[in-house]
Design a protein around this motif. Sequence first.
Motif, PDB file in Angstrom:
ATOM      1  N   GLU A 216       0.829  -1.205   0.000  1.00  0.00           N
ATOM      2  CA  GLU A 216       0.000   0.000   0.000  1.00  0.00           C
ATOM      3  C   GLU A 216       0.872   1.267   0.000  1.00  0.00           C
ATOM      4  OE1 GLU A 216      -3.177   0.280  -0.419  1.00  0.00           O
ATOM      5  OE2 GLU A 216      -3.514  -1.883  -0.457  1.00  0.00           O
ATOM      6  N   THR A 217       1.996   1.225   0.700  1.00  0.00           N
ATOM      7  CA  THR A 217       2.903   2.371   0.707  1.00  0.00           C
ATOM      8  C   THR A 217       3.519   2.579  -0.664  1.00  0.00           C
ATOM      9  OG1 THR A 217       3.421   2.013   3.045  1.00  0.00           O
ATOM     10  CG2 THR A 217       4.956   3.362   1.778  1.00  0.00           C
ATOM     11  N   LEU A 218       4.010   1.491  -1.268  1.00  0.00           N
ATOM     12  CA  LEU A 218       4.600   1.599  -2.606  1.00  0.00           C
ATOM     13  C   LEU A 218       3.563   2.060  -3.623  1.00  0.00           C
ATOM     14  CD1 LEU A 218       7.147   1.129  -4.311  1.00  0.00           C
ATOM     15  CD2 LEU A 218       6.350  -1.209  -4.693  1.00  0.00           C
ATOM     16  N   ARG A 219       2.358   1.555  -3.497  1.00  0.00           N
ATOM     17  CA  ARG A 219       1.282   1.960  -4.408  1.00  0.00           C
ATOM     18  C   ARG A 219       0.999   3.458  -4.273  1.00  0.00           C
ATOM     19  NH1 ARG A 219      -2.673  -1.911  -3.217  1.00  0.00           N
ATOM     20  NH2 ARG A 219      -1.843  -3.215  -4.908  1.00  0.00           N
ATOM     21  N   GLY A 220       0.964   3.938  -3.042  1.00  0.00           N
ATOM     22  CA  GLY A 220       0.731   5.357  -2.827  1.00  0.00           C
ATOM     23  C   GLY A 220       1.845   6.221  -3.382  1.00  0.00           C
ATOM     24  N   LEU A 221       3.090   5.768  -3.230  1.00  0.00           N
ATOM     25  CA  LEU A 221       4.233   6.533  -3.732  1.00  0.00           C
ATOM     26  C   LEU A 221       4.260   6.572  -5.254  1.00  0.00           C
ATOM     27  CD1 LEU A 221       7.004   5.277  -1.269  1.00  0.00           C
ATOM     28  CD2 LEU A 221       5.972   7.546  -1.318  1.00  0.00           C
ATOM     29  N   LEU A 222       3.969   5.454  -5.891  1.00  0.00           N
ATOM     30  CA  LEU A 222       4.054   5.389  -7.351  1.00  0.00           C
ATOM     31  C   LEU A 222       2.857   6.020  -8.051  1.00  0.00           C
ATOM     32  CD1 LEU A 222       5.498   1.791  -7.949  1.00  0.00           C
ATOM     33  CD2 LEU A 222       6.719   3.968  -7.900  1.00  0.00           C
ATOM     34  N   GLY A 224       0.687   8.290  -6.476  1.00  0.00           N
ATOM     35  CA  GLY A 224       0.306   9.577  -5.906  1.00  0.00           C
ATOM     36  C   GLY A 224      -0.951   9.535  -5.079  1.00  0.00           C
ATOM     37  N   SER A 225      -1.311   8.371  -4.553  1.00  0.00           N
ATOM     38  CA  SER A 225      -2.502   8.239  -3.720  1.00  0.00           C
ATOM     39  C   SER A 225      -2.141   8.330  -2.245  1.00  0.00           C
ATOM     40  CB  SER A 225      -3.206   6.906  -4.015  1.00  0.00           C
ATOM     41  OG  SER A 225      -2.324   5.819  -3.787  1.00  0.00           O
ATOM     42  N   GLU A 226      -3.160   8.306  -1.388  1.00  0.00           N
ATOM     43  CA  GLU A 226      -2.936   8.428   0.047  1.00  0.00           C
ATOM     44  C   GLU A 226      -2.242   7.177   0.611  1.00  0.00           C
ATOM     45  OE1 GLU A 226      -3.441  10.922   2.134  1.00  0.00           O
ATOM     46  OE2 GLU A 226      -4.112  12.231   0.506  1.00  0.00           O
ATOM     47  N   HIS A 229      -1.428   5.495   7.416  1.00  0.00           N
ATOM     48  CA  HIS A 229      -0.537   4.911   8.410  1.00  0.00           C
ATOM     49  C   HIS A 229       0.307   3.774   7.846  1.00  0.00           C
ATOM     50  CE1 HIS A 229      -4.107   2.324   8.407  1.00  0.00           C
ATOM     51  NE2 HIS A 229      -3.320   1.357   8.828  1.00  0.00           N
ATOM     52  N   ASN A 230       0.080   3.404   6.594  1.00  0.00           N
ATOM     53  CA  ASN A 230       0.803   2.271   6.019  1.00  0.00           C
ATOM     54  C   ASN A 230       2.302   2.517   5.922  1.00  0.00           C
ATOM     55  OD1 ASN A 230      -1.328   0.279   5.335  1.00  0.00           O
ATOM     56  ND2 ASN A 230      -2.102   1.924   4.042  1.00  0.00           N
ATOM     57  N   GLY A 231       2.689   3.772   5.721  1.00  0.00           N
ATOM     58  CA  GLY A 231       4.112   4.073   5.619  1.00  0.00           C
ATOM     59  C   GLY A 231       4.873   3.710   6.877  1.00  0.00           C
TER      60      GLY A 231
END
Length: 258
Positions: A216-222, A224-226, A229-231
């Motif tokens: 979920e963190t990688l998905r958000g980074l790539l 541009g989504s929220e 707390h996953n990070g």
Amino acid sequence: MSSLSLTVRDSSTMLRRNLLHARRYPSLTLNLLLTPVMLLLLFVYIFGDAMSGGAGRSAYIAYIVPGILMMTIGSTVVGTAVSVSNDMTEGIIARFRTMAIHRGSVLIGHVIGSVLQSVASVVLVGAVAVAIGFRSTDATALEWLAAFGLLVLFALALTWIAVGMGLISPNAEAASNNAMPLILLPLISSAFVPIDAMPGWFQPIAEYQPFTPAIETLRGLLLGSEIGHNGWLAVAWCLGLAVLGYFWSASKFNSDPK
């Protein structure tokens, strides 16, 4: 030479040894690399339209690629468990222990070599993903850098766990079987479908494991989504697994009489 210089020198030697082994015997790495590539092509071209829920195949490609990249790391480090087990059972470690080399350099060489192979595997799978339509136009340079750092940290954490699995395995086949959860866990994470779409009784299994917050963190980074707390959860999982794997591996390696 100082103790640090000796450690760096011996670890560099062991790293070169492991990279030479990987170059001379590429079949294991290629076989493990084929798993995420085949799953990527299968889910995109066979199940993509159905899994996208009407959003289109391109939207599903964007969703699935971060999970496949994390799965690539899990697949690659299985080879590390096999390599460590081979070293322990074929007698080379006993010879190393009679030589004037830093004791921990053997494991350090395996770990660094595995991380480099994981990064190379992620690049290759990422190239396949781009070739079939994946795009990350919303990510900034800082987000790309953070995504790369997360991939390296995740690879380091799983590598130490794989080293421990290799050390406790009596042979290469057992090492491969022991490390199999590193390939299976992404299949029961949010890699392929959102957790909300899973049965209620299964959602905690998918949510409370290391792959889901990392994906979920990688998905958000790539994309541009929220991230939410996953990070923090992803970093905590990586650090926890790395520390656990390090002490487990060091304890087993130092106590093993072989």
